[in-house]
Design a protein around this motif. Structure first.
Motif, PDB file in Angstrom:
ATOM      1  N   UNK A 164       0.832  -1.209   0.000  1.00 55.51           N
ATOM      2  CA  UNK A 164       0.000   0.000   0.000  1.00 55.51           C
ATOM      3  C   UNK A 164       0.866   1.259   0.000  1.00 55.51           C
ATOM      4  N   UNK A 165       0.389   2.266  -0.729  1.00 50.68           N
ATOM      5  CA  UNK A 165       1.145   3.505  -0.855  1.00 50.68           C
ATOM      6  C   UNK A 165       2.152   3.444  -1.990  1.00 50.68           C
ATOM      7  N   UNK A 166       2.002   2.469  -2.904  1.00 44.85           N
ATOM      8  CA  UNK A 166       2.915   2.277  -4.034  1.00 44.85           C
ATOM      9  C   UNK A 166       4.361   2.126  -3.585  1.00 44.85           C
ATOM     10  N   UNK A 167       4.543   1.369  -2.522  1.00 44.12           N
ATOM     11  CA  UNK A 167       5.880   1.062  -2.033  1.00 44.12           C
ATOM     12  C   UNK A 167       6.251  -0.313  -2.563  1.00 44.12           C
ATOM     13  N   UNK A 168       7.414  -0.400  -3.170  1.00 45.27           N
ATOM     14  CA  UNK A 168       7.881  -1.668  -3.706  1.00 45.27           C
ATOM     15  C   UNK A 168       8.946  -2.241  -2.785  1.00 45.27           C
ATOM     16  N   UNK A 169       8.896  -3.540  -2.614  1.00 51.88           N
ATOM     17  CA  UNK A 169       9.909  -4.221  -1.816  1.00 51.88           C
ATOM     18  C   UNK A 169      10.073  -5.621  -2.388  1.00 51.88           C
ATOM     19  N   UNK A 170      11.093  -6.328  -1.961  1.00 54.42           N
ATOM     20  CA  UNK A 170      11.322  -7.659  -2.514  1.00 54.42           C
ATOM     21  C   UNK A 170      11.461  -8.673  -1.407  1.00 54.42           C
ATOM     22  N   UNK A 171      11.489  -9.947  -1.802  1.00 55.20           N
ATOM     23  CA  UNK A 171      11.623 -11.037  -0.834  1.00 55.20           C
ATOM     24  C   UNK A 171      12.976 -10.977  -0.133  1.00 55.20           C
ATOM     25  N   UNK A 172      13.898 -10.188  -0.657  1.00 52.84           N
ATOM     26  CA  UNK A 172      15.184 -10.010   0.017  1.00 52.84           C
ATOM     27  C   UNK A 172      15.027  -9.117   1.243  1.00 52.84           C
ATOM     28  N   UNK A 173      13.987  -8.269   1.239  1.00 50.19           N
ATOM     29  CA  UNK A 173      13.777  -7.333   2.340  1.00 50.19           C
ATOM     30  C   UNK A 173      12.769  -7.836   3.371  1.00 50.19           C
ATOM     31  N   UNK A 174      11.699  -8.474   2.906  1.00 49.61           N
ATOM     32  CA  UNK A 174      10.678  -8.977   3.835  1.00 49.61           C
ATOM     33  C   UNK A 174      10.281 -10.385   3.434  1.00 49.61           C
TER      34      UNK A 174
ATOM     35  N   UNK B 275       5.292 -13.885   4.655  1.00 52.13           N
ATOM     36  CA  UNK B 275       4.318 -13.666   5.722  1.00 52.13           C
ATOM     37  C   UNK B 275       4.222 -12.183   6.072  1.00 52.13           C
ATOM     38  N   UNK B 276       5.369 -11.509   6.137  1.00 56.88           N
ATOM     39  CA  UNK B 276       5.360 -10.077   6.449  1.00 56.88           C
ATOM     40  C   UNK B 276       4.667  -9.292   5.346  1.00 56.88           C
ATOM     41  N   UNK B 277       4.921  -9.670   4.079  1.00 59.50           N
ATOM     42  CA  UNK B 277       4.300  -8.990   2.957  1.00 59.50           C
ATOM     43  C   UNK B 277       2.788  -9.171   3.004  1.00 59.50           C
ATOM     44  N   UNK B 278       2.340 -10.391   3.326  1.00 60.16           N
ATOM     45  CA  UNK B 278       0.908 -10.667   3.423  1.00 60.16           C
ATOM     46  C   UNK B 278       0.293  -9.861   4.561  1.00 60.16           C
ATOM     47  N   UNK B 279       0.990  -9.788   5.692  1.00 63.96           N
ATOM     48  CA  UNK B 279       0.485  -9.054   6.852  1.00 63.96           C
ATOM     49  C   UNK B 279       0.350  -7.557   6.541  1.00 63.96           C
ATOM     50  N   UNK B 280       1.250  -7.029   5.716  1.00 63.50           N
ATOM     51  CA  UNK B 280       1.202  -5.603   5.382  1.00 63.50           C
ATOM     52  C   UNK B 280       0.211  -5.311   4.245  1.00 63.50           C
ATOM     53  N   UNK B 281      -0.332  -6.345   3.637  1.00 69.02           N
ATOM     54  CA  UNK B 281      -1.270  -6.153   2.531  1.00 69.02           C
ATOM     55  C   UNK B 281      -0.584  -5.974   1.195  1.00 69.02           C
ATOM     56  N   UNK B 282       0.636  -6.466   1.081  1.00 68.72           N
ATOM     57  CA  UNK B 282       1.393  -6.343  -0.167  1.00 68.72           C
ATOM     58  C   UNK B 282       0.945  -7.412  -1.155  1.00 68.72           C
ATOM     59  N   UNK B 283       1.015  -7.080  -2.433  1.00 67.03           N
ATOM     60  CA  UNK B 283       0.643  -8.018  -3.490  1.00 67.03           C
ATOM     61  C   UNK B 283       1.878  -8.345  -4.322  1.00 67.03           C
ATOM     62  N   UNK B 284       1.974  -9.602  -4.726  1.00 67.38           N
ATOM     63  CA  UNK B 284       3.081 -10.043  -5.578  1.00 67.38           C
ATOM     64  C   UNK B 284       2.865  -9.481  -6.975  1.00 67.38           C
TER      65      UNK B 284
END
Length: 170
Positions: A33-43, A46-55
């Motif tokens: 959310x908020x157009x923030x990009x991150x990768x599996x190297x950073x989170x 489970x953390x991505x799912x908890x934050x509401x991030x989409x692959x």
């Protein structure tokens, strides 16, 4: 018209290029959310799912190239020092102008010879028909091409004459 500040453009370029680089390395990229990009190297997943991030695997990513970073002060190649008011030696400039004139005059002669040959072949709009031009349209197309080539050559000659006219007299 609104213009980007160079620093902003560099930041946006880096922000948008980062997911593409992560995908190229085989990492999973998440859009949070908020157009923030991150990768599996950073989170983790489970953390991505908890934050509401989409692959975003397989989603097209636009990469915008930013300006090239400037070299650090110690790595730049220094240019030869040259005062702002320095000029080329007059004799050296005359030699350069003479060389330019000689080159342009030789080009002019070649172009005029080519034009003469084109005009001879064109034969005032009635060139000789070739064996492969049984179709009259094919002949007319060739005549039109010849006429256009003559016009281009005349334009080239006029441009060379203008360039010669810009040079100081020899």
């Amino acid at each position: 018209m609104h213009r980007f500040h160079p620093t902003l453009a560099l930041f946006l370029g880096a922000t948008l290029a980062w997911p593409a680089a992560a995908l190229a390395q085989g990492a999973t990229v998440y859009r949070c959310p908020g157009n923030v990009y991150t990768s599996s190297a950073d989170i983790s997943a489970k953390e991505a799912e908890a934050k509401g991030c989409k692959t975003i695997e397989g989603a097209p990513i636009t990469v915008i190239q930013g300006p090239q970073p400037r070299p650090r002060s110690g790595t730049a190649v220094p240019e030869a020092p040259r005062p702002a008011d320095s000029k080329v030696d007059p004799s050296q400039q005359r030699a350069r102008d003479g060389d330019a004139r000689r080159i342009l005059e030789s080009e002019l002669k070649k172009e005029e010879d080519k034009l003469a040959q084109l005009q001879k072949d064109y034969n005032n709009g009635e060139p000789e028909r070739r064996g492969d031009e049984r179709n009259y349209q094919k002949y007319q197309d060739r005549v039109a091409e010849m006429k256009a080539a003559i016009a281009r050559k005349e334009s080239d000659i006029a441009a060379i004459k203008r360039e010669i006219g810009k040079l100081p007299p020899s």
